[in-house]
Scaffold this motif. Structure first.
Motif, mmCIF file in Angstrom:
data_model
loop_
_atom_site.group_PDB
_atom_site.id
_atom_site.type_symbol
_atom_site.label_atom_id
_atom_site.label_comp_id
_atom_site.label_asym_id
_atom_site.label_seq_id
_atom_site.Cartn_x
_atom_site.Cartn_y
_atom_site.Cartn_z
ATOM 1 N N THR A 167 0.833 -1.204 0.000
ATOM 2 C CA THR A 167 0.000 0.000 0.000
ATOM 3 C C THR A 167 0.863 1.248 0.000
ATOM 4 N N ARG A 168 1.943 1.240 0.774
ATOM 5 C CA ARG A 168 2.848 2.384 0.807
ATOM 6 C C ARG A 168 3.480 2.622 -0.562
ATOM 7 N N ARG A 169 3.624 1.556 -1.346
ATOM 8 C CA ARG A 169 4.169 1.659 -2.701
ATOM 9 C C ARG A 169 3.098 1.993 -3.734
ATOM 10 N N GLY A 170 1.833 2.110 -3.281
ATOM 11 C CA GLY A 170 0.768 2.436 -4.208
ATOM 12 C C GLY A 170 0.207 1.245 -4.955
ATOM 13 N N ILE A 171 0.353 0.032 -4.379
ATOM 14 C CA ILE A 171 -0.123 -1.188 -5.026
ATOM 15 C C ILE A 171 -1.215 -1.821 -4.164
ATOM 16 N N CYS A 172 -2.345 -2.132 -4.765
ATOM 17 C CA CYS A 172 -3.445 -2.764 -4.038
ATOM 18 C C CYS A 172 -3.144 -4.241 -3.819
ATOM 19 N N SER A 173 -3.238 -4.702 -2.583
ATOM 20 C CA SER A 173 -2.977 -6.104 -2.275
ATOM 21 C C SER A 173 -4.082 -7.013 -2.786
ATOM 22 N N GLU A 174 -5.253 -6.441 -3.093
ATOM 23 C CA GLU A 174 -6.379 -7.253 -3.547
ATOM 24 C C GLU A 174 -6.341 -7.505 -5.052
ATOM 25 N N CYS A 175 -5.952 -6.487 -5.835
ATOM 26 C CA CYS A 175 -6.014 -6.632 -7.299
ATOM 27 C C CYS A 175 -4.772 -6.110 -8.001
ATOM 28 N N GLN A 176 -3.791 -5.586 -7.265
ATOM 29 C CA GLN A 176 -2.565 -4.997 -7.798
ATOM 30 C C GLN A 176 -2.829 -3.719 -8.601
ATOM 31 N N GLY A 177 -3.987 -3.114 -8.369
ATOM 32 C CA GLY A 177 -4.286 -1.845 -9.005
ATOM 33 C C GLY A 177 -3.567 -0.685 -8.326
ATOM 34 N N TYR A 178 -3.812 0.535 -8.839
ATOM 35 C CA TYR A 178 -3.137 1.732 -8.324
ATOM 36 C C TYR A 178 -3.867 2.261 -7.092
ATOM 37 N N VAL A 179 -3.112 2.499 -6.024
ATOM 38 C CA VAL A 179 -3.649 3.018 -4.761
ATOM 39 C C VAL A 179 -3.026 4.377 -4.473
ATOM 40 N N ASP A 180 -3.862 5.336 -4.128
ATOM 41 C CA ASP A 180 -3.335 6.568 -3.564
ATOM 42 C C ASP A 180 -4.178 6.941 -2.352
ATOM 43 N N GLY A 181 -3.647 7.842 -1.537
ATOM 44 C CA GLY A 181 -4.363 8.215 -0.319
ATOM 45 C C GLY A 181 -3.558 9.206 0.486
ATOM 46 N N GLU A 182 -3.918 9.325 1.765
ATOM 47 C CA GLU A 182 -3.212 10.260 2.633
ATOM 48 C C GLU A 182 -3.478 9.901 4.081
ATOM 49 N N ILE A 183 -2.725 10.562 4.963
ATOM 50 C CA ILE A 183 -2.903 10.374 6.396
ATOM 51 C C ILE A 183 -4.160 11.111 6.842
ATOM 52 N N GLU A 184 -5.027 10.419 7.579
ATOM 53 C CA GLU A 184 -6.259 11.006 8.081
ATOM 54 C C GLU A 184 -6.384 10.761 9.576
ATOM 55 N N PHE A 185 -7.156 11.600 10.234
ATOM 56 C CA PHE A 185 -7.451 11.404 11.652
ATOM 57 C C PHE A 185 -8.883 10.915 11.789
ATOM 58 N N GLY A 186 -9.085 9.926 12.655
ATOM 59 C CA GLY A 186 -10.445 9.416 12.865
ATOM 60 C C GLY A 186 -10.560 7.986 12.406
ATOM 61 N N GLY A 187 -11.710 7.649 11.824
ATOM 62 C CA GLY A 187 -11.969 6.277 11.425
ATOM 63 C C GLY A 187 -12.946 5.622 12.377
ATOM 64 N N ALA A 188 -12.878 4.290 12.424
ATOM 65 C CA ALA A 188 -13.849 3.533 13.213
ATOM 66 C C ALA A 188 -13.802 3.910 14.688
ATOM 67 N N ARG A 189 -12.593 4.170 15.233
ATOM 68 C CA ARG A 189 -12.488 4.496 16.660
ATOM 69 C C ARG A 189 -12.201 5.973 16.893
ATOM 70 N N ALA A 190 -11.912 6.693 15.835
ATOM 71 C CA ALA A 190 -11.826 8.163 15.863
ATOM 72 C C ALA A 190 -10.875 8.709 16.929
ATOM 73 N N ASP A 191 -9.784 8.002 17.196
ATOM 74 C CA ASP A 191 -8.876 8.491 18.227
ATOM 75 C C ASP A 191 -7.408 8.416 17.813
ATOM 76 N N HIS A 192 -7.155 8.227 16.531
ATOM 77 C CA HIS A 192 -5.763 8.158 16.098
ATOM 78 C C HIS A 192 -5.679 8.427 14.594
ATOM 79 N N TYR A 193 -4.451 8.673 14.146
ATOM 80 C CA TYR A 193 -4.207 8.853 12.720
ATOM 81 C C TYR A 193 -4.033 7.498 12.044
ATOM 82 N N HIS A 194 -4.334 7.451 10.760
ATOM 83 C CA HIS A 194 -4.109 6.258 9.961
ATOM 84 C C HIS A 194 -3.940 6.671 8.504
ATOM 85 N N TYR A 195 -3.363 5.771 7.719
ATOM 86 C CA TYR A 195 -3.272 6.020 6.279
ATOM 87 C C TYR A 195 -4.501 5.422 5.618
ATOM 88 N N HIS A 196 -5.211 6.234 4.838
ATOM 89 C CA HIS A 196 -6.389 5.780 4.107
ATOM 90 C C HIS A 196 -6.063 5.766 2.616
#
Length: 296
Positions: A167-196
């Motif tokens: 994922t960090r290399r921009g490769i999808c582990s499910e289909c090997q397609g192109y992945v992009d994203g960024e660091i976000e705050f929140g999510g399911a538990r909304a108390d930490h940062y994660h890469y989306h």
């Protein structure tokens, strides 16, 4: 399989028929038994597939089209056919298949209880028995079903760490397609940062704790290698820097996060930007000190 526009859903119709699936399995067995000469003659394939009627057999064989290669030597699986058989037999499409629970090393990511691994409802879960502490892992059931139980935790760790590195290399582990994203705050538990990360091919959404996102980074791999540890095969949930919320916020505009990797009294600090790129690294003796706090 068709002369017009591609329709990837057609393959489900093909493998949904037991006769056609028997043909594919027979060819897969031939490839397994003799990978350098995987060809089956017409009569051998018909017998192996268990079809006595020639007309019925010919009909189903014609339907397989792109999944089977026909030459003078006979029939063998195409590269696409091999992928179809592998996917079908992997267990991905069996929602009733279960595995575990199996004790896992370390602590739960959200408390001090001992974690377990279990596979149910098509997902491998890492959890401690508290529902909202369950963490889904990106591991296929075929790994759980075929590897010795004493090796399976290390194999799971390797696949999870590989998933984050891809994922960090921009490769999808499910289909090997192109992945992009960024660091976000929140999510399911909304108390930490994660890469989306978002896959532009299959639409899969990758949510990765910031520390886990960095496990495969060369600086982290080298830091542990110097200490005789292959971090790529180490369960990420046993690594303190991989726990959700372990990152330090240096600034919010622009976003800068620091992840401290500590072992044997030495700390490797990595600073990330909003895009998840490492903009600097630093080694220090002892634990790193926070230079900023996130504003509430």
């Amino acid at each position: 399989m068709n002369d017009g526009e591609s329709d990837p859903t057609e393959v489900f119709d093909l493998v949904g028929n037991s006769t056609r699936m028997n043909v594919l399995r027979a060819l897969a067995s031939a490839h397994s038994d003799a990978p350098t000469d995987p060809w089956l003659e017409y009569g051998e394939l018909q017998e192996a597939a268990g079809v006595s009627d020639n007309g019925n057999f010919n009909y189903h064989l014609d339907q397989l089209d792109d999944l089977v290669v026909k030459r003078e030597a006979g029939y063998r699986l195409s590269r696409i056919g091999m992928g179809v058989v592998s996917t079908v037999t992997s267990g991905f499409f069996d929602p009733k298949w279960t595995w575990g629970p199996v004790d896992a090393p370390g602590d739960c990511l959200y408390c001090d209880d001992s974690p377990q691994l279990r596979y149910e409802d098509g997902i491998l879960w890492l959890g401690c028995g508290t529902d909202d502490h369950d963490v889904p892992l990106s591991v296929p059931p075929s790994l759980l079903d075929t590897h010795p139980e004493e090796d399976v935790v290390e194999q799971i760790a390797f696949l999870e760490n590989q998933w984050s590195a891809q994922t960090r290399r921009g490769i999808c582990s499910e289909c090997q397609g192109y992945v992009d994203g960024e660091i976000e705050f929140g999510g399911a538990r909304a108390d930490h940062y994660h890469y989306h990360g978002h896959c532009h091919r299959c639409g899969f959404q990758h949510g990765i704790p910031v520390g886990l996102f960095l496990v495969g980074h060369p600086a982290v791999v080298n830091f542990f290698y110097e200490r005789g540890i292959d971090v790529r095969a180490t369960p990420f949930w046993t690594l303190e820097f991989c726990k959700p919320g372990s990152e330090t916020v240096l600034s919010e505009s622009p976003l800068r996060l620091r992840v401290d990797v500590t072992h044997d009294g030495e700390t490797l600090s990595l600073t990330l930007n909003r895009e998840g790129s490492v903009v600097s690294t630093e080694r220090t003796e002892g634990p790193a000190e926070a230079s900023a706090e996130r504003e509430p």
